[in-house]
Design a protein around this motif. Structure first.
Motif, PDB file in Angstrom:
ATOM      1  N   ALA A 100      24.393  27.041  40.243  1.00 27.94           N
ATOM      2  CA  ALA A 100      23.556  25.855  40.107  1.00 27.94           C
ATOM      3  C   ALA A 100      23.216  25.569  38.650  1.00 27.94           C
ATOM      4  CB  ALA A 100      22.268  26.022  40.926  1.00 27.94           C
ATOM      5  N   SER A 101      23.446  26.534  37.769  1.00 30.16           N
ATOM      6  CA  SER A 101      23.217  26.284  36.338  1.00 30.16           C
ATOM      7  C   SER A 101      24.220  25.278  35.782  1.00 30.16           C
ATOM      8  CB  SER A 101      23.300  27.587  35.544  1.00 30.16           C
ATOM      9  OG  SER A 101      24.635  28.066  35.489  1.00 30.16           O
ATOM     10  N   ALA A 102      25.271  24.991  36.545  1.00 26.15           N
ATOM     11  CA  ALA A 102      26.269  24.013  36.110  1.00 26.15           C
ATOM     12  C   ALA A 102      25.747  22.586  36.179  1.00 26.15           C
ATOM     13  CB  ALA A 102      27.534  24.141  36.969  1.00 26.15           C
ATOM     14  N   TYR A 103      24.658  22.375  36.892  1.00 29.79           N
ATOM     15  CA  TYR A 103      24.132  21.019  37.013  1.00 29.79           C
ATOM     16  C   TYR A 103      23.663  20.478  35.659  1.00 29.79           C
ATOM     17  CZ  TYR A 103      24.130  21.311  42.153  1.00 29.79           C
ATOM     18  OH  TYR A 103      24.497  21.410  43.469  1.00 29.79           O
ATOM     19  N   GLN A 104      23.632  19.184  35.587  1.00 29.32           N
ATOM     20  CA  GLN A 104      23.289  18.416  34.386  1.00 29.32           C
ATOM     21  C   GLN A 104      22.058  18.966  33.657  1.00 29.32           C
ATOM     22  OE1 GLN A 104      21.300  14.667  35.328  1.00 29.32           O
ATOM     23  NE2 GLN A 104      22.847  13.625  34.116  1.00 29.32           N
ATOM     24  N   LYS A 105      22.215  19.180  32.356  1.00 30.37           N
ATOM     25  CA  LYS A 105      21.101  19.560  31.478  1.00 30.37           C
ATOM     26  C   LYS A 105      21.167  18.697  30.220  1.00 30.37           C
ATOM     27  CE  LYS A 105      20.013  23.067  34.185  1.00 30.37           C
ATOM     28  NZ  LYS A 105      21.216  23.045  35.024  1.00 30.37           N
ATOM     29  N   PRO A 106      20.088  18.004  29.848  1.00 28.28           N
ATOM     30  CA  PRO A 106      18.845  17.932  30.612  1.00 28.28           C
ATOM     31  C   PRO A 106      19.022  17.077  31.862  1.00 28.28           C
ATOM     32  CG  PRO A 106      18.734  16.469  28.732  1.00 28.28           C
ATOM     33  CD  PRO A 106      20.021  17.244  28.589  1.00 28.28           C
ATOM     34  N   ALA A 119      27.117  19.128  34.084  1.00 29.06           N
ATOM     35  CA  ALA A 119      27.241  18.990  32.626  1.00 29.06           C
ATOM     36  C   ALA A 119      26.191  19.873  31.966  1.00 29.06           C
ATOM     37  CB  ALA A 119      27.044  17.537  32.193  1.00 29.06           C
ATOM     38  N   ASN A 120      26.634  20.928  31.312  1.00 29.59           N
ATOM     39  CA  ASN A 120      25.684  21.828  30.664  1.00 29.59           C
ATOM     40  C   ASN A 120      26.227  22.224  29.286  1.00 29.59           C
ATOM     41  OD1 ASN A 120      23.978  23.885  29.823  1.00 29.59           O
ATOM     42  ND2 ASN A 120      23.675  24.673  31.896  1.00 29.59           N
ATOM     43  N   PRO A 121      25.813  21.504  28.250  1.00 27.47           N
ATOM     44  CA  PRO A 121      26.333  21.800  26.907  1.00 27.47           C
ATOM     45  C   PRO A 121      25.732  23.060  26.285  1.00 27.47           C
ATOM     46  CG  PRO A 121      24.690  20.066  26.784  1.00 27.47           C
ATOM     47  CD  PRO A 121      24.895  20.344  28.249  1.00 27.47           C
ATOM     48  N   GLY A 269      19.503  25.906  28.847  1.00 27.92           N
ATOM     49  CA  GLY A 269      20.536  25.482  29.782  1.00 27.92           C
ATOM     50  C   GLY A 269      20.258  25.825  31.219  1.00 27.92           C
ATOM     51  N   ASP A 270      19.074  26.368  31.504  1.00 25.64           N
ATOM     52  CA  ASP A 270      18.818  26.775  32.889  1.00 25.64           C
ATOM     53  C   ASP A 270      17.312  26.844  33.180  1.00 25.64           C
ATOM     54  OD1 ASP A 270      19.773  27.523  35.456  1.00 25.64           O
ATOM     55  OD2 ASP A 270      19.640  29.654  34.995  1.00 25.64           O
ATOM     56  N   LYS A 271      16.680  27.975  32.926  1.00 27.49           N
ATOM     57  CA  LYS A 271      15.372  28.276  33.504  1.00 27.49           C
ATOM     58  C   LYS A 271      14.210  27.482  32.923  1.00 27.49           C
ATOM     59  CE  LYS A 271      16.913  32.957  34.590  1.00 27.49           C
ATOM     60  NZ  LYS A 271      18.218  32.809  33.915  1.00 27.49           N
ATOM     61  N   ALA A 272      14.382  26.877  31.768  1.00 32.65           N
ATOM     62  CA  ALA A 272      13.293  26.078  31.198  1.00 32.65           C
ATOM     63  C   ALA A 272      13.189  24.700  31.839  1.00 32.65           C
ATOM     64  CB  ALA A 272      13.478  25.933  29.683  1.00 32.65           C
ATOM     65  N   ASN A 273      14.156  24.347  32.657  1.00 31.49           N
ATOM     66  CA  ASN A 273      14.161  23.042  33.316  1.00 31.49           C
ATOM     67  C   ASN A 273      13.462  23.130  34.668  1.00 31.49           C
ATOM     68  OD1 ASN A 273      16.367  21.303  31.663  1.00 31.49           O
ATOM     69  ND2 ASN A 273      16.986  23.451  31.737  1.00 31.49           N
ATOM     70  N   SER A 274      12.650  22.146  34.985  1.00 28.63           N
ATOM     71  CA  SER A 274      12.065  22.070  36.327  1.00 28.63           C
ATOM     72  C   SER A 274      13.137  21.619  37.307  1.00 28.63           C
ATOM     73  CB  SER A 274      10.902  21.073  36.363  1.00 28.63           C
ATOM     74  OG  SER A 274       9.708  21.681  35.920  1.00 28.63           O
ATOM     75  N   VAL A 275      13.291  22.372  38.389  1.00 23.69           N
ATOM     76  CA  VAL A 275      14.291  22.027  39.400  1.00 23.69           C
ATOM     77  C   VAL A 275      13.685  22.145  40.795  1.00 23.69           C
ATOM     78  CG1 VAL A 275      16.282  22.673  37.995  1.00 23.69           C
ATOM     79  CG2 VAL A 275      15.182  24.392  39.422  1.00 23.69           C
ATOM     80  N   VAL A 276      14.047  21.208  41.643  1.00 23.28           N
ATOM     81  CA  VAL A 276      13.698  21.250  43.068  1.00 23.28           C
ATOM     82  C   VAL A 276      14.985  20.945  43.824  1.00 23.28           C
ATOM     83  CG1 VAL A 276      12.367  20.207  44.929  1.00 23.28           C
ATOM     84  CG2 VAL A 276      11.316  20.530  42.673  1.00 23.28           C
TER      85      VAL A 276
END
Length: 339
Positions: A100-106, A119-121, A269-276
């Motif tokens: 799931a870390s492959a999802y768009q960031k931000p 998209a995860n640069p 690229g992952d854990k700092a983003n809020s995700v639901v």
């Protein structure tokens, strides 16, 4: 039904393997070198070879075919090119574990489903998983290779205490800091949303995808529906340990810049983003599935097991010193500004 797991004894796959062996409806083969096979119940058939030894694998499986081949330890398209050579025409379903870390960031929307762009640069690991998905999707479109892509998020078991900021030796040193009454670093202000999934819940969903004709050609995420802040996650851990929760908040970008730990990838690229996560697709494909292990319950069993097993308590003095230096630098900056 006959299944082959490449790996089969990791955080995610161990629970699936154990459930299948208890089920008795599957004839299960594990292709690995057997480092943790002794922890499994009897009933599986072992193909004792390293998957990277392609010629040996090809010889061992030359007269075999499977209903499902599940690949738990592939990380680059080259790994999948090898698997395609090995398993083309030998399986009715090939399941690839992506991320799931492959999802768009931000993220453009904190609510994530399988239609969220990939998209995860920030993280090479995620970019490699995206490339793997693109390769497999092309095989499905052009050669009818029976691919199912599974995207887990942060999954934990009874051997691994899941955290946001830890060193190269795992999370034990952070737990030790808690036990020693020291502050622990939390990225940001601890209020971003995250999802923790117990591997037993993941296993139930995954088994529902195995041999499921409706999943071929599809990507499916498997996570809990429970949303937690990082403050709640760390508080739950401190509560089980019976210690005071002492957070020290540090901006994620600062953490990424001041260490050789890969916090650019794992945080920005992952854990700092809020995700639901919206798991409605999974629930359509596996009717009746729901994740049942609440984090505060699951983490209690994990911590009790880790505390009882010294082999799971790998210390990391280098990371401990680094935490103290970061906290000291932040405090010195505050003192300087206040002068």
């Amino acid at each position: 039904m006959k299944a082959l797991f490449i790996g089969g004894t990791g955080i995610i796959s161990m629970a699936i393997t154990k459930k299948l062996l208890a089920d008795k409806q599957w004839e299960l083969f594990l292709l690995n070198k057997g480092s943790r096979n002794s922890q499994l119940p009897a009933g599986f058939k072992h193909i004792d070879v390293n998957i990277y030894e392609e010629d040996k694998v090809a010889e061992l499986i030359k007269d075999m075919s499977f209903d499902v081949v599940a690949q738990f330890i592939a990380f680059t398209p080259e790994h999948l090119e090898r698997d395609y050579r090995l398993f083309k025409g030998k399986t009715k379903q090939y399941i690839f574990i992506s991320s799931a870390s492959a999802y768009q960031k931000p993220l453009s929307d904190y609510r994530i489903n399988e239609g969220t762009p990939l998209a995860n640069p920030y993280w090479e690991y995620s970019r490699n998983k995206i490339a793997c998905e693109e390769y497999l999707s092309k095989l499905y479109r052009e050669d009818n290779f029976p691919v199912t892509i599974v995207r887990p998020s942060h999954t934990y078991d009874d051997r691994y205490i899941p955290l946001g900021v830890h060193g190269k030796n795992g999370s034990w040193q952070v737990v030790k800091r808690m036990l020693d009454n020291k502050p622990v670093i939390i990225h940001g202000d601890g209020t971003s949303l995250w999802t923790m999934t117990h591997n037993s819940d993941f296993a139930n969903a995954f088994i529902g995808l195995m041999g499921n004709v409706h999943t071929v050609g599809e990507a499916v995420q498997i996570t809990s529906d429970e949303s937690l802040t990082w403050n709640q996650i760390y508080s739950a851990i401190a509560n089980v340990l019976g210690v005071e929760f002492k957070p020290y908040y540090v901006p994620s970008d600062f953490l990424a810049k001041c260490s050789d730990y890969d916090f650019t990838g794992s945080l920005i690229g992952d854990k700092a983003n809020s995700v639901v996560f919206d798991n409605s697709k999974l629930k359509r494909l596996v009717p009746g599935f729901t994740a049942t292990v609440r984090f505060d319950e699951g983490i209690r069993g994990t911590i009790e097991n880790v505390l009882s097993d010294k082999t799971l308590q790998t210390e990391d003095p280098e990371f401990d010193i680094w935490c103290d230096k970061v906290i000291g630098a932040m405090e010195n900056a505050l003192d300087f500004i206040k002068k």
